[in-house]
Write a protein that holds these residues in place. Sequence first.
Motif, mmCIF file in Angstrom:
data_model
loop_
_atom_site.group_PDB
_atom_site.id
_atom_site.type_symbol
_atom_site.label_atom_id
_atom_site.label_comp_id
_atom_site.label_asym_id
_atom_site.label_seq_id
_atom_site.Cartn_x
_atom_site.Cartn_y
_atom_site.Cartn_z
ATOM 1 N N LYS A 103 0.771 -1.132 -0.009
ATOM 2 C CA LYS A 103 0.063 0.049 0.111
ATOM 3 C C LYS A 103 0.932 1.368 0.169
ATOM 4 C CE LYS A 103 -3.745 0.301 2.809
ATOM 5 N NZ LYS A 103 -4.674 0.648 3.953
ATOM 6 N N TYR A 104 0.749 2.112 -1.204
ATOM 7 C CA TYR A 104 1.482 3.146 -1.192
ATOM 8 C C TYR A 104 0.648 4.490 -1.106
ATOM 9 C CZ TYR A 104 4.799 6.651 -3.237
ATOM 10 O OH TYR A 104 5.283 7.824 -3.611
ATOM 11 N N PHE A 105 1.189 5.517 -0.332
ATOM 12 C CA PHE A 105 0.475 6.802 -0.171
ATOM 13 C C PHE A 105 1.135 7.853 -1.032
ATOM 14 C CE2 PHE A 105 -1.037 4.474 3.220
ATOM 15 C CZ PHE A 105 -2.429 4.799 3.638
ATOM 16 N N PRO A 106 0.917 8.274 -2.357
ATOM 17 C CA PRO A 106 1.664 9.160 -3.128
ATOM 18 C C PRO A 106 1.252 10.595 -2.614
ATOM 19 C CG PRO A 106 -0.248 8.371 -4.307
ATOM 20 C CD PRO A 106 -0.162 7.461 -3.119
ATOM 21 N N ILE A 107 0.013 11.015 -1.921
ATOM 22 C CA ILE A 107 -0.287 12.072 -1.496
ATOM 23 C C ILE A 107 -0.983 11.910 0.084
ATOM 24 C CG2 ILE A 107 -0.265 13.639 -3.309
ATOM 25 C CD1 ILE A 107 -3.143 13.301 -3.171
ATOM 26 N N SER A 108 -0.764 12.659 0.870
ATOM 27 C CA SER A 108 -1.292 12.754 2.274
ATOM 28 C C SER A 108 -2.341 11.327 2.694
ATOM 29 C CB SER A 108 -2.386 13.623 2.355
ATOM 30 O OG SER A 108 -2.584 13.854 3.711
ATOM 31 N N ASN A 109 -3.594 11.324 2.601
ATOM 32 C CA ASN A 109 -4.302 10.026 2.866
ATOM 33 C C ASN A 109 -4.627 9.149 1.770
ATOM 34 O OD1 ASN A 109 -4.200 10.941 5.617
ATOM 35 N ND2 ASN A 109 -5.930 12.328 5.411
ATOM 36 N N PHE A 110 -4.515 9.589 0.516
ATOM 37 C CA PHE A 110 -4.915 8.735 -0.766
ATOM 38 C C PHE A 110 -3.753 7.742 -1.062
ATOM 39 C CE2 PHE A 110 -4.207 8.018 -5.314
ATOM 40 C CZ PHE A 110 -5.517 7.592 -5.518
ATOM 41 N N TYR A 111 -4.308 6.457 -1.263
ATOM 42 C CA TYR A 111 -3.450 5.375 -1.393
ATOM 43 C C TYR A 111 -3.684 4.498 -2.470
ATOM 44 C CZ TYR A 111 -6.961 2.113 0.853
ATOM 45 O OH TYR A 111 -8.145 1.541 0.917
ATOM 46 N N VAL A 112 -2.708 3.767 -3.140
ATOM 47 C CA VAL A 112 -2.703 2.651 -4.212
ATOM 48 C C VAL A 112 -2.465 1.490 -3.540
ATOM 49 C CG1 VAL A 112 -1.930 2.095 -6.573
ATOM 50 C CG2 VAL A 112 -2.174 4.599 -5.892
ATOM 51 N N GLN A 113 -3.177 0.467 -3.797
ATOM 52 C CA GLN A 113 -2.650 -0.809 -3.198
ATOM 53 C C GLN A 113 -2.773 -2.013 -4.246
ATOM 54 O OE1 GLN A 113 -4.707 -1.459 0.695
ATOM 55 N NE2 GLN A 113 -4.822 -3.579 0.385
ATOM 56 N N GLY A 114 -2.098 -2.898 -4.061
ATOM 57 C CA GLY A 114 -2.140 -4.036 -5.039
ATOM 58 C C GLY A 114 -1.696 -5.184 -3.922
ATOM 59 N N GLU A 115 -2.484 -6.301 -4.121
ATOM 60 C CA GLU A 115 -2.228 -7.517 -3.369
ATOM 61 C C GLU A 115 -2.514 -8.670 -4.396
ATOM 62 O OE1 GLU A 115 -3.830 -6.656 1.237
ATOM 63 O OE2 GLU A 115 -5.351 -6.577 -0.337
ATOM 64 N N ALA A 116 -2.088 -9.593 -3.735
ATOM 65 C CA ALA A 116 -2.088 -11.080 -4.525
ATOM 66 C C ALA A 116 -1.945 -12.282 -3.432
ATOM 67 C CB ALA A 116 -1.049 -11.224 -5.407
ATOM 68 N N GLY A 117 -2.659 -13.320 -3.832
ATOM 69 C CA GLY A 117 -2.727 -14.489 -2.880
ATOM 70 C C GLY A 117 -3.752 -15.750 -3.414
ATOM 71 N N ALA A 118 -4.344 -16.172 -2.716
ATOM 72 C CA ALA A 118 -5.107 -17.332 -3.059
ATOM 73 C C ALA A 118 -6.509 -17.018 -2.291
ATOM 74 C CB ALA A 118 -4.515 -18.614 -2.314
ATOM 75 N N SER A 119 -7.329 -17.581 -3.148
ATOM 76 C CA SER A 119 -8.965 -17.570 -2.731
ATOM 77 C C SER A 119 -9.540 -19.038 -2.701
ATOM 78 C CB SER A 119 -9.783 -16.766 -3.827
ATOM 79 O OG SER A 119 -10.830 -16.373 -3.136
ATOM 80 N N PHE A 120 -9.711 -19.274 -1.313
ATOM 81 C CA PHE A 120 -10.216 -20.655 -1.067
ATOM 82 C C PHE A 120 -11.911 -20.764 -1.119
ATOM 83 C CE2 PHE A 120 -6.356 -19.758 0.956
ATOM 84 C CZ PHE A 120 -5.506 -20.969 0.474
#
Length: 185
Positions: A103-120
């Motif tokens: 999760k990256y915050f390029p400005i104050s409280n706004f974020y860009v997030q990327g996740e990966a994993g498994a869905s059971f």
Amino acid sequence: MMKTAIKLSTFIIAALTFVTFSAKAQDREGIRLSVGPEVGLPIGDFGDFYDWSIGGSLQADFPILNNDLFVTVNAGYNNFFAKDINGISGQDLQLIPVKAGLKYFPISNFYVQGEAGASFLTNKDDIGATKSAAFVYAPQVGYLFHVGGKNYLDAGIRFEGNSKFTDQGSSNNFLGLRIAYGFGL
């Protein structure tokens, strides 16, 4: 393929956890936890059989670079409600996604997030699936609304893609909204 995806997801989670606990971050707030409800709207072929979903998730954010970059670990539950097709009701689809990412915050409280994993898949036999797990990835954007102290509301919109649960099936994609209550430790 599925075993490889699960092994890769496990490796990524382990590596990110190691990086999180070994990094000497200069954080102001520390670890953040959030819990909240989620709703989803199936898209593509997935939307032909399911109307919408409801669920919830628990997420932990570990700072690794100041207060700008966090490692995330997320687990939840989603129930997708089956559509009635020609008067016949199908079986709901029930998933437990387990993901890790950044999760990256390029400005104050706004974020860009990327996740990966498994869905059971919890009800494999009920829906006639040939696989009990699928690779999942989820890019997301969101905003933290501070409500006092180390508490906040985390509102995020994401695209979540799940690979196939049946050999002849298609991917299971949806748009999701998560509004969670969060707090710093």
